[in-house]
Structures are given as structure tokens and as C-alpha cells.
Scaffold this active site. Structure first.
Site, PDB file in Angstrom:
ATOM      1  N   SER A  85       0.850  -1.179   0.000  1.00 20.21           N
ATOM      2  CA  SER A  85       0.000   0.000   0.000  1.00 20.21           C
ATOM      3  C   SER A  85       0.896   1.243   0.000  1.00 20.21           C
ATOM      4  O   SER A  85       2.122   1.141   0.080  1.00 20.21           O
ATOM      5  CB  SER A  85      -0.909  -0.004   1.230  1.00 20.21           C
ATOM      6  OG  SER A  85      -0.132  -0.135   2.410  1.00 20.21           O
ATOM      7  N   LEU A  86       0.290   2.424  -0.086  1.00 19.50           N
ATOM      8  CA  LEU A  86       1.043   3.669  -0.115  1.00 19.50           C
ATOM      9  C   LEU A  86       0.659   4.550   1.061  1.00 19.50           C
ATOM     10  O   LEU A  86      -0.486   4.534   1.518  1.00 19.50           O
ATOM     11  CB  LEU A  86       0.758   4.441  -1.412  1.00 19.50           C
ATOM     12  CG  LEU A  86       1.184   3.796  -2.731  1.00 19.50           C
ATOM     13  CD1 LEU A  86       0.739   4.668  -3.897  1.00 19.50           C
ATOM     14  CD2 LEU A  86       2.680   3.581  -2.774  1.00 19.50           C
ATOM     15  N   GLU A 118       0.934  10.098 -11.863  1.00 13.11           N
ATOM     16  CA  GLU A 118      -0.184   9.547 -12.619  1.00 13.11           C
ATOM     17  C   GLU A 118      -1.425   9.519 -11.739  1.00 13.11           C
ATOM     18  O   GLU A 118      -1.326   9.600 -10.515  1.00 13.11           O
ATOM     19  CB  GLU A 118       0.162   8.149 -13.125  1.00 13.11           C
ATOM     20  CG  GLU A 118       0.525   7.158 -12.046  1.00 13.11           C
ATOM     21  CD  GLU A 118       1.222   5.934 -12.607  1.00 13.11           C
ATOM     22  OE1 GLU A 118       2.448   5.811 -12.404  1.00 13.11           O
ATOM     23  OE2 GLU A 118       0.536   5.104 -13.220  1.00 13.11           O
ATOM     24  N   LYS A 120      -4.466   8.285  -9.470  1.00  9.00           N
ATOM     25  CA  LYS A 120      -4.731   7.136  -8.592  1.00  9.00           C
ATOM     26  C   LYS A 120      -6.120   6.617  -8.965  1.00  9.00           C
ATOM     27  O   LYS A 120      -7.133   7.151  -8.525  1.00  9.00           O
ATOM     28  CB  LYS A 120      -4.673   7.541  -7.130  1.00  9.00           C
ATOM     29  CG  LYS A 120      -4.779   6.354  -6.173  1.00  9.00           C
ATOM     30  CD  LYS A 120      -4.573   6.784  -4.742  1.00  9.00           C
ATOM     31  CE  LYS A 120      -4.598   5.567  -3.824  1.00  9.00           C
ATOM     32  NZ  LYS A 120      -5.883   4.850  -3.868  1.00  9.00           N
ATOM     33  N   ASP A 122      -9.495   4.579  -9.230  1.00 12.91           N
ATOM     34  CA  ASP A 122     -10.382   4.079  -8.181  1.00 12.91           C
ATOM     35  C   ASP A 122     -11.057   2.807  -8.672  1.00 12.91           C
ATOM     36  O   ASP A 122     -12.153   2.834  -9.215  1.00 12.91           O
ATOM     37  CB  ASP A 122     -11.420   5.146  -7.833  1.00 12.91           C
ATOM     38  CG  ASP A 122     -12.015   4.921  -6.456  1.00 12.91           C
ATOM     39  OD1 ASP A 122     -12.976   5.625  -6.105  1.00 12.91           O
ATOM     40  OD2 ASP A 122     -11.530   4.039  -5.734  1.00 12.91           O
ATOM     41  N   TYR A 234       0.301   0.200 -13.846  1.00 12.21           N
ATOM     42  CA  TYR A 234       0.988   1.282 -13.145  1.00 12.21           C
ATOM     43  C   TYR A 234       2.346   0.888 -12.574  1.00 12.21           C
ATOM     44  O   TYR A 234       3.059   1.729 -12.018  1.00 12.21           O
ATOM     45  CB  TYR A 234       0.113   1.867 -12.027  1.00 12.21           C
ATOM     46  CG  TYR A 234      -0.339   0.898 -10.945  1.00 12.21           C
ATOM     47  CD1 TYR A 234      -1.691   0.636 -10.761  1.00 12.21           C
ATOM     48  CD2 TYR A 234       0.556   0.275 -10.103  1.00 12.21           C
ATOM     49  CE1 TYR A 234      -2.132  -0.227  -9.774  1.00 12.21           C
ATOM     50  CE2 TYR A 234       0.138  -0.585  -9.115  1.00 12.21           C
ATOM     51  CZ  TYR A 234      -1.208  -0.835  -8.955  1.00 12.21           C
ATOM     52  OH  TYR A 234      -1.634  -1.706  -7.966  1.00 12.21           O
ATOM     53  N   LYS A 299       5.713   9.008  -7.689  1.00  8.22           N
ATOM     54  CA  LYS A 299       6.802   8.042  -7.526  1.00  8.22           C
ATOM     55  C   LYS A 299       8.131   8.684  -7.917  1.00  8.22           C
ATOM     56  O   LYS A 299       8.183   9.440  -8.892  1.00  8.22           O
ATOM     57  CB  LYS A 299       6.583   6.815  -8.426  1.00  8.22           C
ATOM     58  CG  LYS A 299       5.273   6.090  -8.218  1.00  8.22           C
ATOM     59  CD  LYS A 299       5.097   4.997  -9.260  1.00  8.22           C
ATOM     60  CE  LYS A 299       3.725   4.341  -9.135  1.00  8.22           C
ATOM     61  NZ  LYS A 299       3.490   3.347 -10.208  1.00  8.22           N
ATOM     62  N   LYS A 323      -4.243  12.379  -1.933  1.00  5.36           N
ATOM     63  CA  LYS A 323      -5.672  12.118  -1.948  1.00  5.36           C
ATOM     64  C   LYS A 323      -6.438  13.432  -2.116  1.00  5.36           C
ATOM     65  O   LYS A 323      -6.215  14.396  -1.374  1.00  5.36           O
ATOM     66  CB  LYS A 323      -6.110  11.420  -0.649  1.00  5.36           C
ATOM     67  CG  LYS A 323      -5.364  10.135  -0.352  1.00  5.36           C
ATOM     68  CD  LYS A 323      -5.475   9.124  -1.454  1.00  5.36           C
ATOM     69  CE  LYS A 323      -6.807   8.438  -1.502  1.00  5.36           C
ATOM     70  NZ  LYS A 323      -7.058   7.492  -0.423  1.00  5.36           N
ATOM     71  N   CYS A 417     -16.855   2.598  31.848  1.00  7.16           N
ATOM     72  CA  CYS A 417     -16.973   1.836  30.608  1.00  7.16           C
ATOM     73  C   CYS A 417     -18.424   1.441  30.352  1.00  7.16           C
ATOM     74  O   CYS A 417     -19.077   0.882  31.253  1.00  7.16           O
ATOM     75  CB  CYS A 417     -16.103   0.585  30.680  1.00  7.16           C
ATOM     76  SG  CYS A 417     -16.274  -0.500  29.249  1.00  7.16           S
ATOM     77  N   CYS A 420     -18.351  -2.765  30.680  1.00  7.81           N
ATOM     78  CA  CYS A 420     -18.047  -3.511  31.913  1.00  7.81           C
ATOM     79  C   CYS A 420     -18.122  -2.658  33.169  1.00  7.81           C
ATOM     80  O   CYS A 420     -17.890  -3.161  34.272  1.00  7.81           O
ATOM     81  CB  CYS A 420     -16.666  -4.141  31.808  1.00  7.81           C
ATOM     82  SG  CYS A 420     -15.299  -2.950  31.868  1.00  7.81           S
ATOM     83  N   CYS A 435     -10.765   2.246  28.725  1.00 11.20           N
ATOM     84  CA  CYS A 435     -11.350   1.432  29.784  1.00 11.20           C
ATOM     85  C   CYS A 435     -10.221   0.721  30.509  1.00 11.20           C
ATOM     86  O   CYS A 435      -9.316   0.169  29.877  1.00 11.20           O
ATOM     87  CB  CYS A 435     -12.325   0.417  29.186  1.00 11.20           C
ATOM     88  SG  CYS A 435     -12.786  -0.904  30.317  1.00 11.20           S
ATOM     89  N   CYS A 441     -13.082  -6.783  30.629  1.00 14.99           N
ATOM     90  CA  CYS A 441     -14.082  -6.104  29.803  1.00 14.99           C
ATOM     91  C   CYS A 441     -14.388  -6.982  28.597  1.00 14.99           C
ATOM     92  O   CYS A 441     -13.503  -7.275  27.794  1.00 14.99           O
ATOM     93  CB  CYS A 441     -13.549  -4.743  29.356  1.00 14.99           C
ATOM     94  SG  CYS A 441     -14.651  -3.859  28.235  1.00 14.99           S
TER      95      CYS A 441
END
Length: 696
Positions: A85-86, A118, A120, A122, A234, A299, A323, A417, A420, A435, A441
């Protein structure tokens, strides 16, 4: 079988060549020469001939794209190299910081670093493998290491060449090519497909990305063949023999020559200014591209520099994803609930009036923590703006204060919490409240068990979320070790558990008893210790006992372990209940092959070294690891305390500073020679008294 005359064989060869050329011109060159009607007429003629003469059918014939018979399931395919991943950047400052980091590591002027940019895309990431020019394997990204083999489905895409084209100056295509890319669906194709679905009263997809991913995972390739899918490469992950390309952009041009489509928006730019300008221009044209993108991929273009920069955890240092701002919608915040995570973190979750954001219906969104609630000034009943951060995680980004109702209520963070009733703690310097109940819990216990049994941890097949809930709620499992004492009879008495499912789960648990040290460390769920860090710890210490007894300084010597992670590790192994859990797991039969690291002489103990320039025989990271194994600390800058500087070709300011400060300098040849001598020392050799300057 009807005999085939030479004229028919020639016609088949001509039709295949024309159809393959038409696909190449349409999808790769964007210069179509055949109309759709002409293409279809040639394809029908080829189908007629092949039906009459089956002996002429080949795997790479254009007719094979119509799809084979349905499969029973997809085989697991292990990627030769992980599909990573990036890391993400969301604004110009983060892009500038990325360029600065790259330049600093390469010791270059930030304005002189060359990048390939380039869109990204989807869609759904896939990997294609060609051997001797023929497509032999195709798989989804999966978890990055293992994907699903979907070759039959990928063969149906006209934009994916079944055989690579011959290059002008080569007798044959490369022996091996692995190209990675994205399968997408254009806006036009998506709308046409959904229109047909409405007419036939069948499933309508929410967005092109979901449609592309769902189409690739059809068990019947004939269904995939009806979907308007397109592929765009890519990355070249493997290429044998190496054609001598020096840059990513050169590799992409070679892929085009071989018939593989790549983005027509790819550009080579220089420095942060060029990167930011590209992202701005691409963002302005985003709506007119005809397909979905959620950003740009940046890149380092030079392949040698990519290798020098290397990787960190699950992402390359030489690339980043920028993004675009996510699409936003407004809706009403109806209520807030508080969820308890694996480490006890209390997370406020907004319950929203359902709204479609970027093609996905959102009814819940994270509010992160009390500080974020205060920053937003949000109240129950407010109209709020929602966006999917990175187009993935829904979050509340602002309040529409002018639309606040009179009965809007303050969001009150609980003191105990909600699961619990243990006291909630908020440590100094931490935004998260937690918690204090630990495994007492049930919420933390459930999350801990989910993590413990997850694919990257102990990989217990068949232990799903609902079953874990049932086991915890019936008090059958109070710690991970209890899982290994479950029997088929007890499991078969749970809801939705038949005898066969129970027996399968017991077998899966038995299989999970034999694991690796890295997986076991990761499965323990220590804060900030991810899969990569756990593997580094296992390699460094070799045994669980050595890790558990390690002091803070020894922990910080491990790659990717800084002061915060070292503190979490030290704290975890000092807690009596954690030690009891580990012993209980071992008593339950968990085991792994311990490859204990041999004690090595540490002649560089206490010395600080610095690496600069480009090394020919190894990367700087490899050099760093070898120095650390000999006891040295490796710093990023030269000071008067530096014992020695290793200067490869292209060394810049660090070399000048070392010479000015009188720091000893080794060239690569001297460094490699000294490494070999030090690494050959026996384990019981006392610390060497001589300084590095004697060797320099």
C-alpha cells in the site's frame, strides 16, 4: 474433425492479428481504426471458424475473452513480491514534506528530484504475469501477500493483451513480465450497465469501484465478460531479462510497446513545485476524465533511487498517494454511542440519518475522541457535514451551526466503561480515553480475540465475529488460551454451529498451534506493534524469552522500534497478567520454530556511524542493518561523536562536514572489507579497543 486447409489457417491468423491490433489501438494508443461493427463482424467470423474447427482454438485467441465455464472458487495466489500500500498526503505541505524526505535520504537538492506522476485510479488492483509473452497468471491484490487467482476473468478484458506484442528490436518478448495495475469501469460503461440492470430488475451497483471489484470476483467468467471493465498498468514488479530501463517512466513506455495500456495522464515532473502543479491540474480535470480517481500517485522516477530509498513497514519510501478532498454531504446527527476497542480505547461513534457519500450509504461516522468533539463543537441533533476520509472512512468534518435545533444536546463522555462499568482513564499526553478493565471487559476481550485469530496473526479459519461474541457472552472464553481448550461438543451447542463446523474449527485451532514467532508476537496485540515490527522483533531476538527480558535500550536497537514502541513492549511484558496469558498459551500447545540468533562479536559497541552517498554492493538500509548487528548505532547526521562516515559515490554535505570535523571516512571498498573482518570474529571475541579511525 473437419480437415483444415491452408487458406482457412491463414484467415484465422489474419483475423486474430486484426482483432489484437484493434484492441491495442483502442485501449493503448487511443487511435481506433475499426468501428465497433467491423470489430464485431471479424470476431463473429473467427468464432464461426473455430467452432467448425476446434483444433484451431488457442488460449490466446480473441474469442477466449467471452469467458470459460463457471469456477467453484478462486485459488489462492501468493505474490512473488508483496503488493504494498502507499502512505497518503492530503495537502501541499505534506507533498512538500515527502519531497524533502526523499531528497534528504538521497542527499540531493529537493528541486532536482525527478518524479513520475499519474492518476490514482479508483478500482481494483490486480497483478498480471506473462511468461515468454503469454498471459499465464492473474490475481487480485488480496492482503498484499496473497490474492485470489482470477485469470479466467481477467482474460475476458479486451484491454489486457493475452500475448505481448513483439518489440521492434527484439526477437521475442521478455521471458518474464509481471505488471500490476488497476481494473476500472468508466462512467459511461457504469451508467449503461446500471441502466440495463434497472430494465431487467437486477442488482444496481452503488459506484464504479464496487462494480469493478464485484465483476472481477464473479465465479462465472461469462458474467465478467459482459461487464465494461478496463485495465491500466501502473508498475512493473518483475522483468526478466532486465531491459536496462533506468526509470519508471521508461518502463511504462516499454509496456505500451508490448501492448499493455498505461495511464495517458502520466507525466514526469521535477521537485515539489512540479508535483504540486501536477496534482492541482489533475484535480481540475478530475470530473472530465470519464472514470473515477481519488487522487494522484507520486513516484521517484529513477529506479536506482527507488532501490536506495527502500521500504518502511508496508509502504515504499519512494512513493506517496495524494488524496483529493473527499466528496461531502450533510445529514442529521441523531445520537452518539461509545465503542470499546481492543486496547480499551473509547471511541465515540455518531449515529446519522443515512446519507449517500461518494456512492456509499453512510449511517455511522467516527468522532475520534473527546478533543475532536470539543474542536467541532458538535451536539446531538446538529446537521453535520460528512465525508469519507481518503474516500474510505466516514467522518464528521464540521457542524452546520445555522441549522442547529433548539433541543440540541451536549455529548457527554462517559466516566465508566459502557460495557463492563470499569473506570475510564485518560493518560496525560493521550487524546484517547481507555477502559481500565482489560480482559475483564468483554468488549476488549472480543476485540483481542478477533485480532488474535485474524489472518495475519494465528489465522484461525472459521472463528468469525458472531462466534467470538457467543463464546465471550457465554463465558466460554476468557483469554486467548481458552480457545485451545474448546471441544467439538461444546462448539456444536452454539447457535449456527453444526457438528461439521465445530469439528472444522477444532481442527483449525489445532493447526494454529504451530505458528511463527513473528505471528505470535503480533497476535498478542501489543500497542503499536504491527505485523512488520513483530517480524523485526522475532528476527532480532530469535526467542520469546530474549524479547521478554530485553531492556528498553535493547528494544530500541530493533529496526522500526522507537522510544514509544519500546515503552509499550517493556510495559506489556512487565504486566503479570500478560505473562500469565503467554504461559497459558504455551501450556495449551502453541509452538514455533525458534531460530535463535547466534551471539555475535560486537566490536563497534558504543560507536555511532553514518552512511552517505549511494552504495554499489548493498543498499544503505542493508549497510545500516549490518552495522547495528555489530553493535553500532547508525545516525542520520554527522557530529563530533561520529566514529566513522561511510561515503559512497555521490556523497555530499555529510562528507564535507565529516572532513571538516576530522571524522574518519571509509569508502565502500574499505567498508565492505572491514565488515567482512568484523563479521568473521568468533562470538567470544572481546570488544575491540581500536577506533574506526585506525581502519580508515
Amino acid at each position: 474433425m473437419t480437415p483444415v486447409d491452408a487458406c482457412l489457417t491463414d484467415e484465422v491468423a489474419r483475423l486474430r492479428a486484426e482483432l489484437n491490433d484493434a484492441n491495442h489501438r483502442y485501449y493503448v494508443l487511443d487511435d481506433p481504426t475499426l468501428t465497433d461493427a467491423d470489430y464485431d463482424r471479424r470476431l463473429r467470423r473467427l468464432q464461426q471458424i473455430e467452432q467448425a474447427h476446434p483444433q484451431l482454438v488457442t488460449e490466446d485467441s480473441p474469442t477466449m475473452r467471452v469467458g470459460a465455464k463457471a469456477a467453484e472458487g478462486f485459488p489462492e495466489t501468493t505474490h512473488a513480491l508483496p503488493m504494498l500500500s502507499l502512505d497518503n498526503a492530503f495537502d501541499d505541505d505534506e507533498l512538500t514534506a515527502f519531497v524533502a524526505r526523499v531528497a534528504e535520504r538521497l542527499e540531493l537538492d529537493p528541486d532536482g528530484v525527478v518524479f513520475s506522476c499519474e492518476p490514482k485510479l479508483d478500482g481494483a488492483a490486480v497483478s498480471l504475469v506473462y511468461e515468454q509473452g503469454r498471459l499465464v497468471s492473474g490475481a487480485t491484490r488480496g492482503d498484499g501477500r496473497t490474492g485470489e487467482g482470477i485469470l479466467s476473468n481477467l482474460r475476458t478484458l479486451r484491454s489486457i493483451p493475452l500475448t505481448l506484442r513483439s518489440e521492434p528490436e527484439a526477437a521475442a518478448p521478455p521471458a518474464l513480465v509481471e505488471v500490476r495495475g488497476e481494473v476500472i469501469m468508466s462512467h459511461q460503461g457504469f451508467e449503461a450497465m446500471n441502466e440495463r440492470a434497472r430494465e431487467q430488475d437486477t442488482k444496481v451497483f452503488a459506484n464504479p469501484r464496487n462494480a469493478a471489484a464485484g465483476s472481477l470476483r464473479q465465479l462465472d467468467p461469462r458474467v465478467t465478460a459482459t461487464r465494461p471493465l478496463e485495465f491500466s498498468g501502473y508498475q512493473v514488479a518483475r522483468l526478466e531479462p532486465d531491459g536496462g530501463e533506468a526509470s519508471h517512466s521508461e518502463l511504462m513506455r516499454r509496456m505500451v510497446a508490448l501492448g499493455v495500456p498505461v495511464s495517458r495522464e502520466l507525466e514526469v515532473v521535477t521537485g515539489a513545485g512540479g508535483v504540486i502543479d501536477y496534482c492541482r491540474r489533475l484535480g481540475e480535470r478530475r470530473d472530465g476524465l470519464g472514470y473515477d480517481i481519488d487522487g494522484a500517485v507520486i513516484k521517484v522516477d529513477d529506479l536506482r533511487q527507488q532501490r536506495e530509498l527502500g521500504f518502511v513497514a508496508r509502504a515504499p519510501r519512494w512513493a506517496i498517494a495524494f488524496k483529493f478532498p473527499a466528496q461531502e454531504q450533510t445529514t442529521r446527527l441523531n445520537d452518539v454511542e461509545f465503542q470499546v476497542g481492543r486496547t480499551g480505547a473509547i471511541t465515540p461513534v455518531a449515529r446519522l440519518a443515512p446519507v449517500s457519500v461518494a456512492g456509499v450509504t453512510v449511517s455511522n461516522a467516527t468522532l475520534h475522541n473527546a478533543d475532536e468533539i470539543a474542536r467541532l463543537g458538535v451536539k446531538i441533533g446538529d446537521r453535520v457535514a460528512i465525508r469519507r476520509a481518503g474516500d474510505v472512512i466516514p467522518q464528521v468534518v464540521r457542524v452546520i451551526e445555522e441549522d442547529r435545533p433548539e433541543d440540541a444536546r451536549e455529548i457527554v463522555f462517559p466516566e465508566r466503561c459502557p460495557v463492563c462499568d470499569s473506570e475510564i482513564e485518560r493518560l496525560v499526553g493521550e487524546a484517547k480515553a481507555r477502559c481500565s478493565g482489560g480482559l475483564f471487559c468483554s468488549a476488549q476481550r472480543k476485540e483481542a480475540l478477533k485480532h488474535f485469530s485474524s489472518r495475519r496473526a494465528l489465522d484461525v479459519d472459521g472463528l468469525g465475529v458472531k462466534l467470538i461474541d457467543a463464546l465471550v457472552e457465554r463465558e466460554l472464553v476468557k483469554s486467548p488460551a481458552d480457545l485451545f481448550h474448546l471441544d467439538a461438543e461444546t462448539l456444536a451447542g452454539l447457535p449456527r454451529m453444526a457438528e461439521k463446523s465445530a469439528a472444522n474449527l477444532v481442527a483449525s485451532l489445532d493447526k494454529a498451534r504451530h505458528t511463527t514467532l513473528g505471528r505470535f508476537i503480533f497476535a498478542l496485540g501489543i500497542r503499536e506493534v504491527g505485523e512488520a515490527t513483530a517480524a523485526n522483533l522475532a528476527r532480532h531476538f530469535g526467542t520469546l524469552e530474549a524479547l521478554m527480558s530485553a531492556e528498553r535500550e535493547a528494544l530500541e536497537a530493533v529496526d522500526d522500534v522507537g522510544p514509544i514502541v519500546a515503552a509499550h513492549l517493556e510495559t506489556f511484558f512487565k504486566q503479570a497478567h500478560n505473562v500469565e496469558t503467554i504461559h497459558a498459551l504455551i501450556d495449551a500447545g502453541l509452538r514455533w520454530d525458534e531460530a535463535k540468533v547466534e551471539a555475535r562479536a560486537t566490536p563497534l559497541e558504543g560507536q555511532t556511524w553514518v552512511l552517505t552517498g549511494t552504495l554499489e554492493s548493498m543498499t544503505r538500509d542493508q549497510g545500516k542493518a549490518r552495522l547495528q548487528a555489530l553493535g553500532a548505532k547508525v545516525a542520520g547526521s554527522v557530529s563530533k561523536k561520529t566514529a566513522c562516515l561511510v561515503a559512497g559515490p555521490g556523497a555530499g554535505s555529510k562528507l564535507a562536514k565529516a572532513e571538516q570535523a576530522g571524522v574518519p571516512v571509509l569508502d565502500e571498498a574499505g567498508f565492505v572489507q572491514r565488515l567482512a573482518e568484523w563479521e568473521a570474529l568468533p562470538a567470544d571475541t572481546p570488544d575491540q579497543p581500536q577506533d574506526a579511525e585506525e581502519d580508515a
